[in-house]
Design a protein around this motif. Structure first.
Motif, PDB file in Angstrom:
ATOM      1  N   ALA A  94       0.824  -1.206   0.000  1.00 54.31           N
ATOM      2  CA  ALA A  94       0.000   0.000   0.000  1.00 54.31           C
ATOM      3  C   ALA A  94       0.858   1.256   0.000  1.00 54.31           C
ATOM      4  CB  ALA A  94      -0.933  -0.001   1.214  1.00 54.31           C
ATOM      5  N   GLY A  95       1.875   1.316   0.866  1.00 54.28           N
ATOM      6  CA  GLY A  95       2.731   2.494   0.935  1.00 54.28           C
ATOM      7  C   GLY A  95       3.522   2.704  -0.335  1.00 54.28           C
ATOM      8  N   LEU A  96       4.028   1.623  -0.934  1.00 50.78           N
ATOM      9  CA  LEU A  96       4.824   1.744  -2.154  1.00 50.78           C
ATOM     10  C   LEU A  96       3.973   2.197  -3.334  1.00 50.78           C
ATOM     11  CD1 LEU A  96       7.007  -1.492  -1.831  1.00 50.78           C
ATOM     12  CD2 LEU A  96       7.660   0.855  -1.273  1.00 50.78           C
ATOM     13  N   ALA A  99       3.203   5.859  -3.006  1.00 48.04           N
ATOM     14  CA  ALA A  99       4.331   6.689  -3.446  1.00 48.04           C
ATOM     15  C   ALA A  99       4.407   6.752  -4.960  1.00 48.04           C
ATOM     16  CB  ALA A  99       5.636   6.129  -2.870  1.00 48.04           C
ATOM     17  N   LEU A 100       4.213   5.618  -5.618  1.00 49.58           N
ATOM     18  CA  LEU A 100       4.254   5.579  -7.081  1.00 49.58           C
ATOM     19  C   LEU A 100       3.185   6.473  -7.696  1.00 49.58           C
ATOM     20  CD1 LEU A 100       4.802   1.759  -7.743  1.00 49.58           C
ATOM     21  CD2 LEU A 100       6.382   3.601  -8.342  1.00 49.58           C
ATOM     22  N   ASN A 101       1.987   6.422  -7.135  1.00 52.96           N
ATOM     23  CA  ASN A 101       0.892   7.207  -7.705  1.00 52.96           C
ATOM     24  C   ASN A 101       0.972   8.674  -7.335  1.00 52.96           C
ATOM     25  OD1 ASN A 101      -1.502   5.450  -9.106  1.00 52.96           O
ATOM     26  ND2 ASN A 101      -0.287   4.219  -7.706  1.00 52.96           N
ATOM     27  N   LEU A 102       1.561   8.996  -6.192  1.00 58.55           N
ATOM     28  CA  LEU A 102       1.832  10.404  -5.900  1.00 58.55           C
ATOM     29  C   LEU A 102       2.820  10.955  -6.914  1.00 58.55           C
ATOM     30  CD1 LEU A 102       2.087  10.441  -1.993  1.00 58.55           C
ATOM     31  CD2 LEU A 102       0.365  11.605  -3.393  1.00 58.55           C
ATOM     32  N   GLU A 103       3.839  10.176  -7.268  1.00 52.78           N
ATOM     33  CA  GLU A 103       4.801  10.632  -8.273  1.00 52.78           C
ATOM     34  C   GLU A 103       4.121  10.876  -9.615  1.00 52.78           C
ATOM     35  OE1 GLU A 103       9.071   9.541  -8.780  1.00 52.78           O
ATOM     36  OE2 GLU A 103       8.274   8.286 -10.389  1.00 52.78           O
ATOM     37  N   LYS A 104       3.182  10.008  -9.978  1.00 50.68           N
ATOM     38  CA  LYS A 104       2.454  10.206 -11.234  1.00 50.68           C
ATOM     39  C   LYS A 104       1.703  11.533 -11.243  1.00 50.68           C
ATOM     40  CE  LYS A 104       1.708   5.307 -12.350  1.00 50.68           C
ATOM     41  NZ  LYS A 104       0.684   4.246 -12.537  1.00 50.68           N
ATOM     42  N   ARG A 105       1.335  11.993 -10.071  1.00 52.58           N
ATOM     43  CA  ARG A 105       0.633  13.272  -9.949  1.00 52.58           C
ATOM     44  C   ARG A 105       1.592  14.420  -9.648  1.00 52.58           C
ATOM     45  NH1 ARG A 105      -4.927  12.646  -8.871  1.00 52.58           N
ATOM     46  NH2 ARG A 105      -4.956  14.923  -9.031  1.00 52.58           N
ATOM     47  N   GLY A 106       2.904  14.149  -9.687  1.00 51.89           N
ATOM     48  CA  GLY A 106       3.902  15.194  -9.494  1.00 51.89           C
ATOM     49  C   GLY A 106       4.182  15.543  -8.052  1.00 51.89           C
ATOM     50  N   LEU A 119      12.316  -3.793   1.571  1.00 55.70           N
ATOM     51  CA  LEU A 119      10.957  -3.279   1.684  1.00 55.70           C
ATOM     52  C   LEU A 119       9.961  -4.436   1.596  1.00 55.70           C
ATOM     53  CD1 LEU A 119      11.414  -0.270  -0.768  1.00 55.70           C
ATOM     54  CD2 LEU A 119      11.108  -0.093   1.716  1.00 55.70           C
ATOM     55  N   GLY A 120       8.680  -4.103   1.701  1.00 54.25           N
ATOM     56  CA  GLY A 120       7.666  -5.103   1.404  1.00 54.25           C
ATOM     57  C   GLY A 120       6.723  -5.460   2.524  1.00 54.25           C
ATOM     58  N   SER A 200      11.745  -3.759  -6.041  1.00 55.87           N
ATOM     59  CA  SER A 200      11.892  -3.265  -7.413  1.00 55.87           C
ATOM     60  C   SER A 200      10.871  -2.201  -7.784  1.00 55.87           C
ATOM     61  CB  SER A 200      11.769  -4.435  -8.407  1.00 55.87           C
ATOM     62  OG  SER A 200      12.756  -5.411  -8.184  1.00 55.87           O
ATOM     63  N   LEU A 201       9.806  -2.057  -6.993  1.00 55.91           N
ATOM     64  CA  LEU A 201       8.717  -1.168  -7.381  1.00 55.91           C
ATOM     65  C   LEU A 201       9.147   0.287  -7.528  1.00 55.91           C
ATOM     66  CD1 LEU A 201       5.639  -2.534  -5.383  1.00 55.91           C
ATOM     67  CD2 LEU A 201       6.353  -3.018  -7.719  1.00 55.91           C
ATOM     68  N   LEU A 202      10.083   0.728  -6.709  1.00 63.13           N
ATOM     69  CA  LEU A 202      10.493   2.132  -6.728  1.00 63.13           C
ATOM     70  C   LEU A 202      11.814   2.341  -7.468  1.00 63.13           C
ATOM     71  CD1 LEU A 202       9.646   3.160  -3.040  1.00 63.13           C
ATOM     72  CD2 LEU A 202       8.185   3.294  -5.065  1.00 63.13           C
ATOM     73  N   SER A 203      12.271   1.341  -8.195  1.00 62.48           N
ATOM     74  CA  SER A 203      13.599   1.418  -8.816  1.00 62.48           C
ATOM     75  C   SER A 203      13.710   2.491  -9.887  1.00 62.48           C
ATOM     76  CB  SER A 203      13.977   0.057  -9.406  1.00 62.48           C
ATOM     77  OG  SER A 203      13.048  -0.326 -10.413  1.00 62.48           O
ATOM     78  N   GLU A 204      12.593   2.855 -10.514  1.00 68.53           N
ATOM     79  CA  GLU A 204      12.638   3.823 -11.605  1.00 68.53           C
ATOM     80  C   GLU A 204      12.013   5.162 -11.239  1.00 68.53           C
ATOM     81  OE1 GLU A 204      10.884   2.023 -15.008  1.00 68.53           O
ATOM     82  OE2 GLU A 204      12.243   0.302 -15.025  1.00 68.53           O
ATOM     83  N   THR A 205      11.808   5.395  -9.958  1.00 72.46           N
ATOM     84  CA  THR A 205      11.186   6.649  -9.539  1.00 72.46           C
ATOM     85  C   THR A 205      12.220   7.764  -9.398  1.00 72.46           C
ATOM     86  OG1 THR A 205      11.406   6.007  -7.221  1.00 72.46           O
ATOM     87  CG2 THR A 205       9.326   5.472  -8.318  1.00 72.46           C
TER      88      THR A 205
END
Length: 484
Positions: A94-96, A99-106, A119-120, A200-205
């Motif tokens: 949920a937290g990861l 974070a990913l979707n907050l980044e999508k919104r800038g 993590l995890g 790996s989820l945040l590797s490209e953020t």
């Protein structure tokens, strides 16, 4: 950490602003006489390391509860920053995803997680020496029923992070009576286990920072910001916070935070306790076969007090056939976990041995083997998940307190699955991004989930798997197979 009481929500609920409470809600539940107002000119003393050490950690449960229900409500009145930064406390699914979707919104964020190995959260994988021992010791697999989660899983597939688990799984009754489940819906696992997927989820953020291992122990509101600290050590200041973990630690953190409504909802959550036994054997276990007479790779165990699930990690993750070692994960029932619960940070040796013996005995019963005939594992480890899975839920994707600029995400808000966790993270991220875009001028439009009642949550002891066959269908399939 299945079938009945699965909450289904349309994708529009995740991608669009959540339905707010009426304005009268804030008048009723945020009384001006019980608020601590934080503005840019707030004269109160700035949190210091010395003050931060006076955290609620170490307090009794009774005093924690008292603080939770009697604390003053923080009200931020300063305008929201044009470039807000969010603190996300908890690095599970949920937290990861939040974070990913907050980044999508800038929107920038920092994820704080206690994980030493990675993590995890409950997406845990252990790879002890000697290799190639490997165990998923919490989340075992996941299914997909929501279109937005399906898009996310498709992207993981394209990146080689997840794969279908095509091995036979089913239901195992006492005495080795096994009935396989249909191969649909597809079941997914991390390519190298669940934890590598999380890592790996945040590797490209580019807008997400990760701090671990870090145990946030204090939340201090000051000058329109949240100041976080770990046992007196400052960990930064943030425009808003997300609580993406639960259990006693989350309750203690919120007990004196100035967020009484958020704290009360978190305190209503009830969690089961589950024991995990990781065991490696030199030779294959005598496993009954499915419809094609191939040994099963995973089974929901029925009628055994100490075991509710067993899975062959070697076949699931390494696709090894008969060459050893054979790594199995056994998960207990919630009742067994509750009855044998101890402090999970310091499990007594006597308890560990008792649980190990009890669970291996349960495996023998499930497989229909004579007592003490199961081969001895050459490697074993027990772990207690003291706050394993939710047993009740408010049935809403997320919680957000606009007055205190604080939210909650987690699987328990919708169910007890990885899909529920991901959908909750998406929902909260989009809701908070919408709030930031509004400038925070109309908080009454963004309060959500603060008063929802909880309902009992069904499923297997190890969680829910949306789309997986119901208990009734399983029984019908078993009757047909036995009749045939």
């Amino acid at each position: 950490m299945p079938t009945s009481s699965i909450h289904s929500f349309p994708s529009s609920l995740i991608s669009k602003p959540l339905k707010p409470f009426k304005p009268s809600f804030l008048t009723t539940f945020f009384p001006k006489t019980l608020t601590l107002t934080c503005t840019t000119s707030q004269p109160s003393k700035r949190p210091t390391s010395k003050n931060s050490r006076k955290s609620s950690y170490g307090t009794s449960r009774r005093s924690s509860l008292k603080k939770t229900f009697n604390q003053e409500q923080v009200v931020f009145t300063a305008p929201v920053s044009d470039d807000p930064v969010v603190a996300i406390i908890g690095g599970g699914m949920a937290g990861l995803v939040c974070a990913l979707n907050l980044e999508k919104r800038g929107v920038r964020s920092t994820v704080f997680d206690t994980g030493i190995h990675g993590l995890g959260g409950r997406m845990g994988t252990r790879t002890p020496d000697p290799q190639p021992l490997i165990f998923d010791h919490a989340a075992q697999f996941f299914t997909v029923s929501d279109s937005q989660f399906a898009e996310l899983v498709d992207s993981w597939m394209e990146k080689g992070l997840v794969q279908e688990w095509k091995g036979i799984i089913g239901k195992l009754d006492v005495g080795g009576q096994f009935v396989s489940l249909p191969s649909s819906p597809p079941r997914y696992v991390g390519v190298n286990g669940m934890r590598p997927l999380a890592d790996s989820l945040l590797s490209e953020t580019s807008l997400v920072n990760v701090v671990r291992p870090c145990w946030i122990s204090k939340l201090d509101p000051f000058n329109g910001m949240w100041y976080l600290s770990e046992n007196g050590k400052p960990q930064g200041q943030f425009d808003a916070i997300v609580i993406a973990h639960n259990g006693k630690c989350a309750n203690r953190l919120l007990a004196s935070s100035g967020l009484p409504l958020v704290a009360r909802q978190m305190k209503r959550l009830e969690l089961s306790s589950i024991w995990a036994l990781l065991a490696a054997f030199e030779d294959p276990l005598p496993i009954p076969g499915g419809a094609a007479s191939s040994p099963f790779e995973g089974a929901f165990v029925k009628g055994v007090d100490s075991v509710s699930w067993m899975a062959n990690n070697t076949k699931k993750l390494l696709h090894s056939q008969n060459s050893g070692p054979h790594c199995w994960t056994f998960l207990s029932t919630a009742a067994y976990g509750k009855r044998n619960k101890v402090p999970q940070e310091n499990i007594p040796n006597a308890t560990a041995e008792k649980v190990k013996a009890g669970m291996l005995g349960g495996v023998e019963t499930a497989l229909g083997l004579p007592k003490e005939s199961l081969q001895k594992p050459f490697y074993s480890r027990v772990q207690l998940w003291g706050a394993a899975l939710p047993t009740n839920t408010p049935g809403i994707p997320c919680i957000f307190d606009p007055q205190g600029r604080a939210g909650i995400c987690g699987d328990w808000l919708l169910g007890s699955s990885l899909e529920s966790a991901a959908l909750s993270g998406m929902a909260l991220a989009n809701h908070m991004a919408d709030y930031f875009q509004s400038g925070g001028a109309r908080p009454e439009e963004f309060a959500v989930g603060l008063m929802n009642e909880f309902q009992p949550l069904g499923g297997h002891d190890i969680g829910q798997f949306p789309g997986l066959e119901s208990e009734k269908q399983t029984n019908e399939a078993q009757a047909y197979e036995l009749a045939s």
